[in-house]
Design a protein around this motif. Structure first.
Motif, PDB file in Angstrom:
ATOM      1  N   TYR A   6       0.829  -1.212   0.000  1.00 40.78           N
ATOM      2  CA  TYR A   6       0.000   0.000   0.000  1.00 40.78           C
ATOM      3  C   TYR A   6       0.858   1.254   0.000  1.00 40.78           C
ATOM      4  O   TYR A   6       1.951   1.275   0.566  1.00 40.78           O
ATOM      5  N   THR A   8      -0.191   5.793  -0.026  1.00 40.26           N
ATOM      6  CA  THR A   8      -1.317   6.676   0.290  1.00 40.26           C
ATOM      7  C   THR A   8      -1.813   7.401  -0.956  1.00 40.26           C
ATOM      8  O   THR A   8      -1.723   8.624  -1.073  1.00 40.26           O
ATOM      9  N   HIS A  13      -6.239   3.830  -0.911  1.00 46.88           N
ATOM     10  CA  HIS A  13      -7.291   4.080   0.077  1.00 46.88           C
ATOM     11  C   HIS A  13      -8.522   3.189  -0.142  1.00 46.88           C
ATOM     12  O   HIS A  13      -9.213   2.833   0.820  1.00 46.88           O
ATOM     13  N   THR A  16      -8.039   0.012   2.023  1.00 42.74           N
ATOM     14  CA  THR A  16      -8.162   0.201   3.473  1.00 42.74           C
ATOM     15  C   THR A  16      -9.607   0.508   3.852  1.00 42.74           C
ATOM     16  O   THR A  16     -10.063   0.097   4.928  1.00 42.74           O
ATOM     17  N   LEU A  17     -10.340   1.210   2.996  1.00 44.46           N
ATOM     18  CA  LEU A  17     -11.764   1.439   3.276  1.00 44.46           C
ATOM     19  C   LEU A  17     -12.494   0.116   3.449  1.00 44.46           C
ATOM     20  O   LEU A  17     -13.250  -0.073   4.417  1.00 44.46           O
ATOM     21  N   PRO A 168     -12.387   7.814  -2.772  1.00 45.19           N
ATOM     22  CA  PRO A 168     -11.040   8.386  -2.676  1.00 45.19           C
ATOM     23  C   PRO A 168     -10.662   9.285  -3.845  1.00 45.19           C
ATOM     24  O   PRO A 168      -9.770  10.136  -3.709  1.00 45.19           O
ATOM     25  N   THR A 199     -14.318   4.800   7.370  1.00 38.39           N
ATOM     26  CA  THR A 199     -13.611   5.777   6.543  1.00 38.39           C
ATOM     27  C   THR A 199     -12.628   6.574   7.387  1.00 38.39           C
ATOM     28  O   THR A 199     -11.479   6.794   6.994  1.00 38.39           O
ATOM     29  N   ALA A 202      -9.688   4.355   8.145  1.00 40.37           N
ATOM     30  CA  ALA A 202      -8.838   4.108   6.975  1.00 40.37           C
ATOM     31  C   ALA A 202      -7.917   5.283   6.703  1.00 40.37           C
ATOM     32  O   ALA A 202      -6.714   5.103   6.431  1.00 40.37           O
ATOM     33  N   TYR A 203      -8.440   6.479   6.796  1.00 37.77           N
ATOM     34  CA  TYR A 203      -7.602   7.645   6.525  1.00 37.77           C
ATOM     35  C   TYR A 203      -6.645   7.938   7.676  1.00 37.77           C
ATOM     36  O   TYR A 203      -5.576   8.536   7.463  1.00 37.77           O
ATOM     37  N   ALA A 206      -3.654   5.948   6.850  1.00 34.28           N
ATOM     38  CA  ALA A 206      -2.838   6.637   5.850  1.00 34.28           C
ATOM     39  C   ALA A 206      -1.886   7.619   6.511  1.00 34.28           C
ATOM     40  O   ALA A 206      -0.715   7.744   6.114  1.00 34.28           O
TER      41      ALA A 206
END
Length: 232
Positions: A6, A8, A13, A16-17, A168, A199, A202-203, A206
């Motif tokens: 992965y 960013t 994204h 990961t979401l 994303p 969400t 997930a961010y 990042a």
């Protein structure tokens, strides 16, 4: 356990979401694309197109050897099928979600990506290219806005991998020279997805991986200087 290779980017994204939504155990393996880590032999074994994301599933449904996948849309579909979540199970619902997943893969992502390149990274401004991709991004926003105009909460009815694929690419709307207020149904959807707990998580992941993204001249040469010779 899922190994997620992965970085960013919007395509990173997406995965990961979904992983945060499903609760599948996963481990992030950072691949710093600005440093050329996507060209390492161990990464190319699972992602021959030298692009993130890629995954290795160490517990596939057939109980066989670990399975690797590249291409974000294929990964989303694989994980949705693996868990039975975020992909409708009926014929019509499933194919509606898949249409919008492929719409993102073939349209929104590539066109917004070219928008990013010519508005932010090109060594010199090319007005025709900027206008072309800013307008096409706006057209695609309008298509999605129209899909959401009938009061549906999400693109294909219930929250699905179609939403996770698209969201994303809308996050950097200001850098794409788009105003969400010009697309009111899209704006409501965007906020709805943004506030989902998965969400937010997930961010946050990042930020743990790359809290201050930088595209300098050295990374531009790596990211934008590829040709057939770099593959061969």
């Amino acid at each position: 356990m899922i190994d997620l290779h992965y970085w960013t980017t919007p395509n990173g994204h997406k995965i990961t979401l979904l992983l945060e939504e499903t609760g599948l155990p996963y481990r992030i393996v950072p691949v710093h694309i600005g440093k050329g880590e996507q060209f390492q032999p161990e990464f190319l074994r699972i992602a021959p197109n030298n692009r993130i994301p890629a995954i290795v599933d160490h517990a596939p449904a057939d109980d066989g050897e670990p399975i690797s996948l590249f291409e974000s849309g294929a990964i989303l579909l694989y994980l949705a099928d693996k868990t039975g979540q975020f992909i409708p199970q009926d014929l019509r619902g499933r194919n509606l979600a898949l249409q919008w997943l492929f719409w993102q893969m073939g349209g929104l992502g590539p066109m917004a990506g070219q928008n990013h390149h010519f508005t932010q990274y090109a060594p010199e401004p090319i007005p025709y290219a900027v206008e072309r991709y800013v307008k096409e991004t706006a057209r695609l926003y309008a298509v999605l806005n129209r899909q959401l105009a009938d009061g549906r909460e999400y693109i294909a009815g219930g929250y699905s991998i179609a939403d996770m694929a698209c969201y994303p690419w809308i996050v950097p709307h200001e850098r794409q020279r788009q105003r969400l207020q010009d697309f009111p149904h899209l704006a409501v959807w965007f906020e709805r997805v943004r506030q989902r707990p998965a969400t937010v998580r997930a961010y946050a992941r990042a930020q743990e991986v790359n809290s201050a993204p930088v595209v300098d001249e050295a990374s531009k040469r790596i990211l934008f200087g590829q040709n057939a010779a770099t593959v061969q």
